[in-house]
Design an enzyme around this catalytic site. Sequence first.
Site, PDB file in Angstrom:
ATOM      1  N   ASP A 166      33.665  62.590  74.730  1.00  0.00           N
ATOM      2  CA  ASP A 166      33.402  61.930  73.758  1.00  0.00           C
ATOM      3  C   ASP A 166      32.709  61.221  72.281  1.00  0.00           C
ATOM      4  O   ASP A 166      32.941  60.979  71.192  1.00  0.00           O
ATOM      5  CB  ASP A 166      33.682  60.199  74.198  1.00  0.00           C
ATOM      6  CG  ASP A 166      33.503  58.891  73.382  1.00  0.00           C
ATOM      7  OD1 ASP A 166      35.468  58.624  73.369  1.00  0.00           O
ATOM      8  OD2 ASP A 166      32.793  58.553  72.759  1.00  0.00           O
ATOM      9  N   ALA A 194      36.959  57.372  71.514  1.00  0.00           N
ATOM     10  CA  ALA A 194      38.044  58.487  71.320  1.00  0.00           C
ATOM     11  C   ALA A 194      38.735  58.992  73.424  1.00  0.00           C
ATOM     12  O   ALA A 194      39.902  59.382  73.295  1.00  0.00           O
ATOM     13  CB  ALA A 194      36.952  59.930  71.383  1.00  0.00           C
ATOM     14  N   ASP A 195      38.011  59.401  73.982  1.00  0.00           N
ATOM     15  CA  ASP A 195      38.885  59.163  76.228  1.00  0.00           C
ATOM     16  C   ASP A 195      39.407  58.019  75.778  1.00  0.00           C
ATOM     17  O   ASP A 195      40.815  58.721  76.561  1.00  0.00           O
ATOM     18  CB  ASP A 195      37.316  58.661  76.764  1.00  0.00           C
ATOM     19  CG  ASP A 195      36.308  59.944  76.341  1.00  0.00           C
ATOM     20  OD1 ASP A 195      36.244  60.977  76.637  1.00  0.00           O
ATOM     21  OD2 ASP A 195      35.647  59.767  77.109  1.00  0.00           O
ATOM     22  N   MET A 196      39.139  56.851  75.694  1.00  0.00           N
ATOM     23  CA  MET A 196      40.261  55.484  76.054  1.00  0.00           C
ATOM     24  C   MET A 196      41.512  55.878  74.894  1.00  0.00           C
ATOM     25  O   MET A 196      42.078  55.803  75.333  1.00  0.00           O
ATOM     26  CB  MET A 196      39.667  54.759  75.890  1.00  0.00           C
ATOM     27  CG  MET A 196      39.396  53.999  76.674  1.00  0.00           C
ATOM     28  SD  MET A 196      38.858  54.233  78.501  1.00  0.00           S
ATOM     29  CE  MET A 196      38.972  52.150  78.588  1.00  0.00           C
ATOM     30  N   GLY A 199      44.154  59.038  76.198  1.00  0.00           N
ATOM     31  CA  GLY A 199      43.968  58.540  77.158  1.00  0.00           C
ATOM     32  C   GLY A 199      45.617  57.634  77.405  1.00  0.00           C
ATOM     33  O   GLY A 199      46.555  57.708  78.318  1.00  0.00           O
TER      34      GLY A 199
END
Length: 414
Positions: A166, A194-196, A199
Amino acid sequence: MELDTAVAGPEAAASPWRRLPLVDAAPGFRHFEGIRVVDLTTSVAGPYATMLLSDFGAEVIKIERPSGDDARHWGPPFLEGQALWFSAVNRNKKSVVLDLVTADGRAQLRRLIAGADVVVTNQPPDVQRKLGLDYDSLRSLREGLIFVAITGFGLEGARAGLTSYDLIAEGYSGIMDITGAAESAPQKVGAPAADMLAGQDAAMATMAALYARQNTGKGALIDISLVESMTRFLSCRISSYLGSGEVPERTGGTDSVIAIYQSFETADEPLNLGLGSDAIWRRFWAALNEPDYAARPEFASNAERREHRAGIVARIQRALLTRGRAEWLALFARARVPAGPINRVDQVAHDAELQARGLFFALRDGDRISPQIGLGIHIDGKTATPRAAPPELGQHSAEVLGNLSDHKKEHRDG
């Protein structure tokens, strides 16, 4: 969603989750009932994507190596031995331990995938190919397979082989360069943004592919990049630069295209204020008993107010220092002026309205209780109630792999 009271008393102070509404595991949404997802991901982005699918009813088989998902070890804090970062993105899933380094582990996985609708991976492209878990290798196992890859930079291009987290994606995207006060160093967003975002993109694209498959019968290769998901988050900023040539700079969030759109101090606690239209501009100054100031010709439009922003901000700040935040928020609510507090995480988690809408709760699954952040999506007046708490490592190995063996035996006997 049932809103009983969780455990209270002295323990609640040390364990904030005990103050959350207590909700029993239940079927919840069933939009993707009958859809099976094989989840090969670790950390945050991939598990968040598959948890979103599970919240809508999909069955998610979480494949873990013997040491478990990386996020199982991200602590402290832990709750009853489980890392809370892991708990945040892994409810509703069945954990199966497979050693994919071994031929037997890969063979069992391929049998699982043969009965799956979706496969989600966050392995780099070269690792996918090395293990025979890339799209070209797997699509022959299941007609209509939807293959979702979540990587740092995408499956193709000069950066495809690079690893990422991230933090790395946020740096590439430009968000860190415009986050923070003018005199500060670049700052990461205070959550794995960035991860969320990646996802969410993966889940959204999977839903679109599942819908399309109903008509075509065809699967899909979905390629999600942390960097691209995070960069798209800056669309308004990048668009402004492309059209004007003006490069945004760190300002502590005081340089919005809206003239007055920032935080202010009050006599006690800070608040946010957004005067996003001419009508709101007038209502704000009427609430302050200064309608003549709002009517000045040099403030007739947002563009003109931006030219005079420094003076307007100073005047607002002087006014807001005369009363406490609660009094101002009550006044602005009556005047229909967008304003709100700047909450700490503990204040958000115990916000009564958010709890009442089912966003924060303690999930009771048998004798296990796990604090959860809900889906936050309401359909026909309901939100998703989780079916199960985040799994313990390998909790469902015997169940899932046993079913594979039974199916194989039935097929052979037949």
